[in-house]
Design a protein around this motif. Structure first.
Motif, mmCIF file in Angstrom:
data_model
loop_
_atom_site.group_PDB
_atom_site.id
_atom_site.type_symbol
_atom_site.label_atom_id
_atom_site.label_comp_id
_atom_site.label_asym_id
_atom_site.label_seq_id
_atom_site.Cartn_x
_atom_site.Cartn_y
_atom_site.Cartn_z
ATOM 1 N N GLY A 248 0.793 -1.237 0.000
ATOM 2 C CA GLY A 248 0.000 0.000 0.000
ATOM 3 C C GLY A 248 0.817 1.274 0.000
ATOM 4 O O GLY A 248 0.321 2.322 0.388
ATOM 5 N N SER A 250 1.729 2.668 -2.710
ATOM 6 C CA SER A 250 1.279 3.403 -3.900
ATOM 7 C C SER A 250 -0.238 3.433 -3.976
ATOM 8 O O SER A 250 -0.935 2.612 -3.383
ATOM 9 C CB SER A 250 1.819 2.722 -5.152
ATOM 10 O OG SER A 250 1.175 1.457 -5.297
ATOM 11 N N GLU A 251 -0.738 4.386 -4.754
ATOM 12 C CA GLU A 251 -2.168 4.499 -5.002
ATOM 13 C C GLU A 251 -2.686 3.208 -5.646
ATOM 14 O O GLU A 251 -3.756 2.710 -5.294
ATOM 15 C CB GLU A 251 -2.400 5.703 -5.929
ATOM 16 C CG GLU A 251 -3.836 6.085 -6.126
ATOM 17 C CD GLU A 251 -4.581 6.228 -4.808
ATOM 18 O OE1 GLU A 251 -5.640 5.629 -4.691
ATOM 19 O OE2 GLU A 251 -4.072 6.921 -3.891
ATOM 20 N N ALA A 252 -1.905 2.672 -6.580
ATOM 21 C CA ALA A 252 -2.334 1.468 -7.296
ATOM 22 C C ALA A 252 -2.544 0.314 -6.324
ATOM 23 O O ALA A 252 -3.497 -0.459 -6.437
ATOM 24 C CB ALA A 252 -1.300 1.085 -8.354
ATOM 25 N N ALA A 253 -1.662 0.191 -5.350
ATOM 26 C CA ALA A 253 -1.785 -0.904 -4.391
ATOM 27 C C ALA A 253 -2.970 -0.691 -3.466
ATOM 28 O O ALA A 253 -3.667 -1.636 -3.100
ATOM 29 C CB ALA A 253 -0.498 -1.027 -3.578
ATOM 30 N N GLU A 255 -5.669 0.794 -4.236
ATOM 31 C CA GLU A 255 -6.843 0.465 -5.042
ATOM 32 C C GLU A 255 -7.111 -1.039 -4.987
ATOM 33 O O GLU A 255 -8.248 -1.477 -4.856
ATOM 34 C CB GLU A 255 -6.569 0.908 -6.477
ATOM 35 C CG GLU A 255 -7.747 0.803 -7.415
ATOM 36 C CD GLU A 255 -7.314 1.141 -8.839
ATOM 37 O OE1 GLU A 255 -6.959 2.311 -9.075
ATOM 38 O OE2 GLU A 255 -7.301 0.236 -9.684
ATOM 39 N N LEU A 256 -6.027 -1.830 -5.060
ATOM 40 C CA LEU A 256 -6.186 -3.270 -5.007
ATOM 41 C C LEU A 256 -6.750 -3.717 -3.671
ATOM 42 O O LEU A 256 -7.623 -4.579 -3.611
ATOM 43 C CB LEU A 256 -4.869 -3.989 -5.253
ATOM 44 C CG LEU A 256 -5.066 -5.500 -5.150
ATOM 45 C CD1 LEU A 256 -5.212 -6.131 -6.512
ATOM 46 C CD2 LEU A 256 -4.019 -6.178 -4.323
ATOM 47 N N THR B 320 0.553 -7.452 -6.204
ATOM 48 C CA THR B 320 0.625 -6.100 -5.649
ATOM 49 C C THR B 320 2.019 -5.824 -5.086
ATOM 50 O O THR B 320 2.471 -4.681 -5.068
ATOM 51 C CB THR B 320 -0.456 -5.909 -4.571
ATOM 52 O OG1 THR B 320 -1.710 -6.315 -5.121
ATOM 53 C CG2 THR B 320 -0.571 -4.453 -4.163
ATOM 54 N N ASP B 324 3.263 -2.350 -6.352
ATOM 55 C CA ASP B 324 3.476 -1.287 -5.368
ATOM 56 C C ASP B 324 4.797 -0.546 -5.629
ATOM 57 O O ASP B 324 4.793 0.671 -5.883
ATOM 58 C CB ASP B 324 3.426 -1.908 -3.961
ATOM 59 C CG ASP B 324 2.854 -0.967 -2.912
ATOM 60 O OD1 ASP B 324 2.468 0.153 -3.259
ATOM 61 O OD2 ASP B 324 2.800 -1.361 -1.734
ATOM 62 N N VAL B 328 5.358 3.296 -7.201
ATOM 63 C CA VAL B 328 6.125 4.298 -6.460
ATOM 64 C C VAL B 328 7.213 4.886 -7.365
ATOM 65 O O VAL B 328 7.532 6.069 -7.285
ATOM 66 C CB VAL B 328 6.739 3.669 -5.181
ATOM 67 C CG1 VAL B 328 7.792 4.567 -4.572
ATOM 68 C CG2 VAL B 328 5.639 3.356 -4.164
ATOM 69 N N ARG B 355 -6.642 -2.642 -12.244
ATOM 70 C CA ARG B 355 -5.310 -2.539 -12.855
ATOM 71 C C ARG B 355 -4.645 -3.890 -12.994
ATOM 72 O O ARG B 355 -3.915 -4.156 -13.932
ATOM 73 C CB ARG B 355 -4.402 -1.667 -11.993
ATOM 74 C CG ARG B 355 -4.806 -0.217 -12.016
ATOM 75 C CD ARG B 355 -3.734 0.616 -11.327
ATOM 76 N NE ARG B 355 -4.385 1.664 -10.556
ATOM 77 C CZ ARG B 355 -3.941 2.895 -10.476
ATOM 78 N NH1 ARG B 355 -2.837 3.252 -11.096
ATOM 79 N NH2 ARG B 355 -4.570 3.794 -9.766
#
Lengths: 684, 684
Positions: A248, A250-253, A255-256, B320, B324, B328, B355
């Motif tokens: 977590g 990053s934003e992407a993580a 989101e997951l 992830t 992640d 970053v 994603r």
């Protein structure tokens, strides 16, 4: 059969509800694994459609069993699983572990299943692991209640670590990677969506297990943080370290995490602050998670001051690969003292005075490395010794690796990193209990995490807080009064009626600032509700007219009836301090450099609230922008003591359950004191 | 025997000068390794003290040999090594590789040896690898001129990568770690201190070797950067990617580079800018270095735009762990398009729009993963596809790993990361030529490095620059005239004599700023040499008196004869732009946020100079503090086009060999244009 721990990890009988006859299917694995590993208890496969599964008698229902099993692994799909748990609960089964998904992550239908599961737990007293749990296993009792394909191991790596994971797949990866590195487990659990038993509660149940020395956590989110904190504090009391990897950053993580588990995905620095305040070390590499605990077990107590690491090597370049990321993370690599260098000289070992003790010139020989380690592990300037071994480790571990093994019992923690691929030497080190690392990055990650760890802070007294959501903003006068009551100095202020035609005598001199006074406007400046540098009575009346006109245009539904007038306050700069009740982590206090810096650089420090002065000072030290007030380049010094006191004061809002959020921005920092010139407070 | 390449890597005869009879000694290994690996050329051990070594005839001197060997490996100690190289040179040997230390890192005695070695090279034409070279090896010709113990391999991993390293120990570690991961080498070289042949030159000599597809560099410093750049540009032309790991992100590591090799240790962001401008990808993990090249070879050309990565997985949590750190680092992980999702649906594969394409629900099965890969590798929205495989990879690679192998020839680069310990599956992937990764961190590191890579910029026209050191500061009038000539707008200025008693008519209005005009004062403000906001003639005369008094006190050796008067210039903020000739990397241009931010946050962007407008804009985008001028939170926008033009203009100083350093601080950024209000320029 009494305790939750026994039902979870040492059941004398288990039922597999929905056991399939096909081992290539997920629901076919649990019975196979239990038999393969030699579980000594009684196993009851339940499958109403068959007389036998995998060559064993299959039972049609729970009621048909000759006894009440201690633990049921429910491997049927979502709705059937709920009914199975109900049957277990009614029948007196202590614990059910649920494999199915379709709960917290599955919208409305999922929420209904969750509600029903919780109702069953409440009504029958059964406890549930999961749903979405790939299983719970104890490698000692061989209670292997799992459907994870990675447990199809010929030899399981039994040991003294307990692993808990939000990800079900990961318990298999932790097991296999641990095995490859000589790291063994007492048990592992995939906690799934934690609808009933949380990760913290399950770990808590194992705390008094004498076969467990430390905990490895794989976290996707920060659910049930209170139970995790309670477990962490209790583990610390027992001297059992906890090492965590958390997704977590990053934003992407994040989101997951939401789509995967339906959990709230908080900001990563909140999680970081939370884990740190719980005394849980956090790594950022998978290998660091696998390899890090043995070092933490050797370090025993968290460091009470900045620990110093001594590095000895047969490869300068290789050692620098560890020292480089360690230093970037703020770990202090210390040159040997004059006394220590003299001992090297007396031992006939030629080393240069440098941070890394490089014995390359003396040779990668047993006697050289053994003598070097004997010197370093008894040198008072060090807290941890790291040996980084080069090429010889691959085919000649007897030269420079064996001395590390022979120093395993030294008074000081000793760790090793091998630069070539050297599986035999790594196995030798793990066998001897020496914390050892396969890559420079995992080594630096784990050492830095272990040394960053601090003793957990005692949990604050429990405060009953209103449910999240809703809440009401105070206006600036109310907010100012509240923060003043908590001991934060604020600028004097006078409230004027919007309709005045003559200005009363003010208790302070011009120039002043005039602000709209309304709880409805959170961002006064953007609404045109602030006029700065007002020089006299006429200008003040004009400012009132202007503010009313601005607000009427930009916020048509807000009527400005009152205004706040304050003297212009100046200082040498500004800071921002904030407080809020995070839905996962609880009350938090924050300090940041003021103005645009906070946002551009995301330069802030967070802690669980409340904090004391020492921690407030630590927080200030972590905000780079605030170093501008610490006498940087001959600038005037700001009163950082007063800033620390303001942080402490704001953090005490944690004892005021009705406040959910507060922000002082800016807090003017002067050479003597601090002054709040604006405050936002939200009450539940 | 003609080329340098042949003498280095395919010698038909070699001499080992100083070969020992004791294989446990470093000097005993070269002959052992040559024989063990089956080198087909002629080998002449030279040892005047013995008739035989390791059972072979030993020769007393070079002169006694029946032929002139192509390459001599000199394994004697420092002074003897210099004499041996002299003998080789006089005798007509093409290349000598020198093992001994005691040169660049060894103070005055070392410097004398270096000078003597260089003189020998010049006089005789011999080329030298090292000193401090642990060797140079070709795995195809089996010319194993090395004393590195890690080459005692039963089976050497021959392949198509060439590795060059500043660290001698590391060539052994690269070899063994490569072998463990199915990565093979054409050759490896430990370049030592590069007293004659530099790392760039040695690699350059291999460029036309058809057996080499890519380069792996382990760098401790940035020595001989020009040769490295030349090599990088030529490698790019041939489509051969270069992947580098460089030590020195921390102060501690830079200190080691100095003590270890005697090299200058530059700032890490200078090295970063240099490598990027050469089109060399840089990783920060050792595994990323080992595993990264196959992906770069598949990517062929550097990405011309921001590349999009598609991720498919059987383990959401595991995937992830890669996503992640990738996110970053700014790599874009893209959700499948509606068309692609429709193709999944048509194929009967249940995936959520997210994603990460998670096929867990559909099952870790061959047909599911194969269909998913077929869809993703033909989806136009992606540049690279990454498959992250969970537990099944360990014991059942036929389920989700085999489909990756079967898609190895897809049009789009496809990489794999395995979350459990799964050595067999990794070997299967490497064998099939699929870029594959053992850890999420190495995977993210290598993918990010590969996608960050840009085509190298052509080297600027060669400019003969004066030797470093010395130089003379220009005064502000001279400096201003120079930067104006290069096209950077500056504030108008008038020079006044310090002795005036009446102020002449100024060409601009009050208020003005008055500054001491002297090349001897670099920091005028700190010397009391600046008075701001001067309102009229009288105040101006007073300011002159004050400045003279301040400077007389704080800089007693400086007499202020002239002063500079400029209008007060204001804007919406300030920036700093700088230029300097770095001793390693050459001309550099830099932009940073102005004021204290630059120093507190080390927030700057660097490039090799000169740069064009597109690159200047990229640089501005990399400085976080400058985003304040990009319309952040409704603030007025600064003229970033004008700032970019100023960067381009300053970077053109690279064509002015006499300028070694220039700094404009502050450069005032306005809504319309930029203005330099102070400039420092140093001429050689």
């Amino acid at each position: 059969m009494n305790t939750l721990r026994e039902a979870l990890f040492a059941p004398q009988s288990v039922a597999i509800v929905g056991q399939s006859n096909d081992v290539s299917k997920t629901a076919g694995r649990p019975l196979k694994f239990l038999r393969q590993m030699g579980y000594a208890g009684r196993v009851y496969p339940i499958n109403p459609g068959r007389d036998s599964v995998l060559g064993e008698r299959a039972w049609p229902t729970l009621a048909a069993l000759p006894e009440v099993p201690d633990h049921a692994y429910v491997v049927t799909s979502s709705d059937a699983a709920v009914e199975a748990v109900a049957a277990c609960g009614n029948h007196g089964v202590k614990v059910a572990t649920v494999l199915a998904d379709g709960f917290t992550e599955a919208g409305e239908a999922g929420d209904q299943r969750v509600a029903r599961l919780r109702a069953i737990c409440k009504a029958t007293g059964i406890r549930v692991v999961g749903p979405s749990s790939l299983g719970i296993v104890d490698l000692r009792t061989r209670a292997m209640l799992t459907a994870n394909a990675a447990f199809d191991e010929p030899e399981l790596p039994a040991g003294r670590i307990f692993a808990a994971s939000h990800s079900g797949s990961m318990i298999g990866s932790l097991l296999s990677r641990g095995k490859a590195r000589g790291i063994g487990f007492a048990g592992l659990v995939s906690v799934g969506n934690e609808v009933d038993l949380s990760l913290g509660e399950i770990c808590e149940a194992t705390l008094d297990d004498p076969g467990i020395d430390g905990y490895m956590l794989f976290l996707e989110t920060m659910r049930n943080a209170e139970a995790l904190r309670r477990f962490a504090l209790a583990a610390h009391e027992r001297g059992k370290p906890i090492l965590a990897y958390k997704l977590g950053r990053s934003e992407a993580a994040r989101e997951l995490a939401v789509s995967h588990t339906g959990a709230l995905a908080g900001e990563d620095d909140v999680a970081d602050a939370f884990l740190a305040d719980c005394g849980i070390a956090r790594v950022t590499t998978l290998d660091g998670l696998i390899e890090g605990l043995p070092l933490m077990m050797r370090l025993r107590a968290p460091a009470s001051r900045r620990a110093a690491v001594g590095v000895v090597t047969t490869t300068g370049g290789g050692a620098t690969m560890v020292v480089d990321p360690l230093s970037v993370q703020g770990v202090s690599i210390t040159q040997p003292s004059a006394e220590t260098l003299a001992r090297f000289k007396a031992a006939g070992i030629d080393v240069k005075p440098a941070r890394i003790v490089d014995v390359t010139l003396a040779g990668a020989r047993y006697d050289v490395m053994k003598a070097a380690l004997d010197i370093l592990t008894t040198a008072p300037e060090y807290d941890v010794i790291l040996a980084v071994i080069g090429s010889s480790a691959r085919f000649h571990p007897e030269l420079a690796v064996k001395p590390i093994v022979d120093c395993a019992g030294s008074a000081k923690p000793l760790a090793a990193c091998l630069v070539p691929d050297a599986p035999d030497a790594l196995a030798m080190l793990s066998e001897a209990g020496v914390p050892s690392f396969r890559t420079p990055e995992a080594c630096a990650d784990a050492i830095a995490a272990a040394l960053r760890r601090r003793a957990p802070r005692p949990a604050p007294k429990q405060v009953v807080r209103p449910a999240p959501g809703g809440g009401r903003m105070l206006d600036e006068v109310e907010a100012g009064a509240l923060i003043e009551r908590f001991g934060i100095p604020r600028a004097p202020a006078v409230v004027l009626d919007a309709g005045i035609t003559r200005v009363p005598a003010l208790p302070f001199a011009y120039p002043v600032v005039v602000k709209a006074l309304s709880a409805e406007i959170a961002h006064k400046t953007e609404a045109g509700g602030v006029v700065l540098g007002v020089a006299n009575d006429d200008a003040l009346l004009a400012a009132i007219t202007q503010i009313r006109a601005n607000v009427a245009q930009r916020a048509p539904n807000t009527r400005i009836l009152r205004l706040l007038v304050q003297p212009m306050v100046s200082g040498i700069g500004e800071a921002l301090i904030g407080y809020r009740v995070d839905p996962a982590a609880g009350p938090l206090v924050m300090v940041a450099a003021g103005g645009i810096l906070t946002e551009l650089y995301r330069d802030r420090s967070l802690r669980l609230a409340p904090v004391d002065l020492a921690i407030a000072r630590e927080m200030i030290g972590e905000v780079r922008g605030l170093q501008a007030f610490a006498g940087f380049r001959g600038r005037p010094k700001g009163d950082l003591d007063a800033l620390a006191e303001a942080i402490v004061a704001l953090s005490r809002l944690a004892e005021e359950p009705s406040v959910v959020e507060a922000e002082i921005n800016p807090l003017i920092v002067r050479t003597d004191g601090v002054v709040a010139v604006d405050a936002l407070v939200k009450r539940a």
